[in-house]
Design a protein around this motif. Structure first.
Motif, PDB file in Angstrom:
ATOM      1  N   THR A  50     -28.460  20.981 -24.070  1.00  0.00           N
ATOM      2  CA  THR A  50     -27.008  20.835 -23.981  1.00  0.00           C
ATOM      3  C   THR A  50     -26.371  20.846 -25.355  1.00  0.00           C
ATOM      4  O   THR A  50     -25.344  21.495 -25.574  1.00  0.00           O
ATOM      5  N   ALA A  65     -23.875  17.465 -25.943  1.00  0.00           N
ATOM      6  CA  ALA A  65     -22.871  18.244 -26.662  1.00  0.00           C
ATOM      7  C   ALA A  65     -22.102  17.376 -27.647  1.00  0.00           C
ATOM      8  O   ALA A  65     -21.800  17.807 -28.772  1.00  0.00           O
ATOM      9  N   GLU A  81     -24.065  23.941 -27.042  1.00  0.00           N
ATOM     10  CA  GLU A  81     -22.719  23.688 -27.547  1.00  0.00           C
ATOM     11  C   GLU A  81     -22.519  24.292 -28.934  1.00  0.00           C
ATOM     12  O   GLU A  81     -21.570  25.043 -29.180  1.00  0.00           O
ATOM     13  N   THR A 101     -25.738  14.494 -18.770  1.00  0.00           N
ATOM     14  CA  THR A 101     -26.502  14.913 -19.952  1.00  0.00           C
ATOM     15  C   THR A 101     -25.764  15.971 -20.751  1.00  0.00           C
ATOM     16  O   THR A 101     -25.924  16.050 -21.975  1.00  0.00           O
ATOM     17  N   ARG A 102     -24.944  16.785 -20.078  1.00  0.00           N
ATOM     18  CA  ARG A 102     -24.242  17.851 -20.794  1.00  0.00           C
ATOM     19  C   ARG A 102     -23.257  17.310 -21.826  1.00  0.00           C
ATOM     20  O   ARG A 102     -23.373  17.621 -23.018  1.00  0.00           O
ATOM     21  N   SER A 120     -26.787  27.137 -20.823  1.00  0.00           N
ATOM     22  CA  SER A 120     -26.064  26.166 -21.640  1.00  0.00           C
ATOM     23  C   SER A 120     -25.070  26.849 -22.566  1.00  0.00           C
ATOM     24  O   SER A 120     -23.911  26.432 -22.680  1.00  0.00           O
ATOM     25  N   PHE A 172     -22.983  22.687 -16.545  1.00  0.00           N
ATOM     26  CA  PHE A 172     -22.829  22.920 -17.979  1.00  0.00           C
ATOM     27  C   PHE A 172     -21.367  23.156 -18.342  1.00  0.00           C
ATOM     28  O   PHE A 172     -20.869  22.645 -19.353  1.00  0.00           O
ATOM     29  N   GLY A 184     -19.568  19.784 -17.925  1.00  0.00           N
ATOM     30  CA  GLY A 184     -19.922  18.863 -19.006  1.00  0.00           C
ATOM     31  C   GLY A 184     -19.262  19.224 -20.317  1.00  0.00           C
ATOM     32  O   GLY A 184     -18.857  18.345 -21.093  1.00  0.00           O
ATOM     33  N   THR A 185     -19.152  20.520 -20.601  1.00  0.00           N
ATOM     34  CA  THR A 185     -18.488  20.965 -21.822  1.00  0.00           C
ATOM     35  C   THR A 185     -17.021  20.549 -21.824  1.00  0.00           C
ATOM     36  O   THR A 185     -16.510  19.986 -22.798  1.00  0.00           O
ATOM     37  N   THR A 187     -20.913  26.795 -21.960  1.00  0.00           N
ATOM     38  CA  THR A 187     -19.991  26.365 -23.009  1.00  0.00           C
ATOM     39  C   THR A 187     -18.912  27.414 -23.227  1.00  0.00           C
ATOM     40  O   THR A 187     -17.719  27.107 -23.356  1.00  0.00           O
ATOM     41  N   LYS A 223     -33.583  18.563 -21.634  1.00  0.00           N
ATOM     42  CA  LYS A 223     -32.265  18.825 -21.063  1.00  0.00           C
ATOM     43  C   LYS A 223     -31.155  18.440 -22.033  1.00  0.00           C
ATOM     44  O   LYS A 223     -30.198  19.195 -22.258  1.00  0.00           O
TER      45      LYS A 223
END
Length: 264
Positions: A38, A214, A42, A209-210, A91, A156, A159-160, A95, A34
């Motif tokens: 990520t 990244a 990215e 985790t993202r 992913s 995702f 997280g980005t 992004t 995972k």
């Protein structure tokens, strides 16, 4: 958060039925892959945007997303190569979604981060109202799988935006990676001490985790002037892809992340 921890929070039902799970068991390999996906997503997104241009890159990413999810939904059970290919494509596209808002439309990360947070919360609310569970052990119907992938895509994108936000407010990419590395331990510790249920702990760690992966990948790729190692987008993307292929290949052969059991 291990598989055993997550199994304690399976939703109660009046009956049990045998169904093939569409997602892998949560093992240490799950978290390793995972994080790798990520970071790879990215740098791959940035690489494609520079190589093809933003609009063609987004178009290509959208086509790949539809194709990968179509294959995933067609599969009758979890298959390592199919599932993780879909995760990689999500992913990359996640992004792109966050970058389009910021770069293309000029939306600041201070706005896009809470926007994607609200979008993820909306997915969870609709999912729970419909299915009465957010457990990944329950992904054995089309509707639940649709909610699952909507949540994954939202995590995702969120997280980005969050990773870029912390990197641009003074922490830098390495500082951001250290912050998220510490943050990801919080839900695991809280769950182990019994103050956080397994499902909430899982999704909290899943979101973190993202930006963690990244931030690490960006730190490796960007120039020294931006606080990075200056390895380049292409080499970092390639090396992380090779690592993903290695771990997924191992799981495809060993079946270490497959459970053959009745699920609710």
């Amino acid at each position: 958060m291990s598989t055993d921890h997550l199994t304690h929070n399976r939703p109660p039902t009046g009956h049990m039925r045998h169904a093939a799970s569409k997602v892998p068991e949560v093992t240490v390999y799950f978290w390793i892959i995972k994080v790798l996906t990520t970071g790879m997503g990215e740098t791959a997104s940035d690489f494609l945007a520079h190589w093809l241009g933003p609009i063609p890159a987004v178009g290509l990413g959208g086509i790949a997303l539809v194709a990968a999810l179509a294959v995933q939904f067609t599969a009758r059970r979890y298959v390592a190569w199919i599932y993780w290919t879909a995760i990689v494509v999500v992913s990359v596209f996640g992004t792109m979604a966050a970058d389009v808002l910021h770069v293309g439309l000029g939306v600041p990360y201070t706005v896009s981060t809470p926007f994607f947070m609200a979008a993820l919360a909306a997915v969870f609310v609709l999912w729970y109202r419909s299915e009465r569970t957010l457990s990944i052990h329950s992904i054995h119907t089309r509707r639940r799988e649709a909610f699952y992938w909507a949540a994954v895509l939202a995590t995702f994108a969120l997280g980005t935006a969050a990773g870029d936000l912390t990197a641009t407010i003074g922490l830098g990419y390495l500082g951001s990676a250290l912050v998220y590395a510490a943050a990801i331990a919080v839900p695991a510790i809280a769950h182990r001490w019994g103050s956080l249920n397994a499902v909430t702990a899982f999704w909290s760690a899943y979101v973190i985790t993202r930006p963690l992966g990244a931030s690490i990948a960006d730190w490796m790729a960007v120039s020294h002037s931006r606080g990075g190692l200056n390895l380049g987008l292409g080499p970092v993307t390639l090396s992380w892809t090779v690592a993903i292929l290695g771990f997924v290949g191992y799981l495809a052969v060993s079946q270490r992340d497959v459970r053959s059991a009745s699920v609710s």
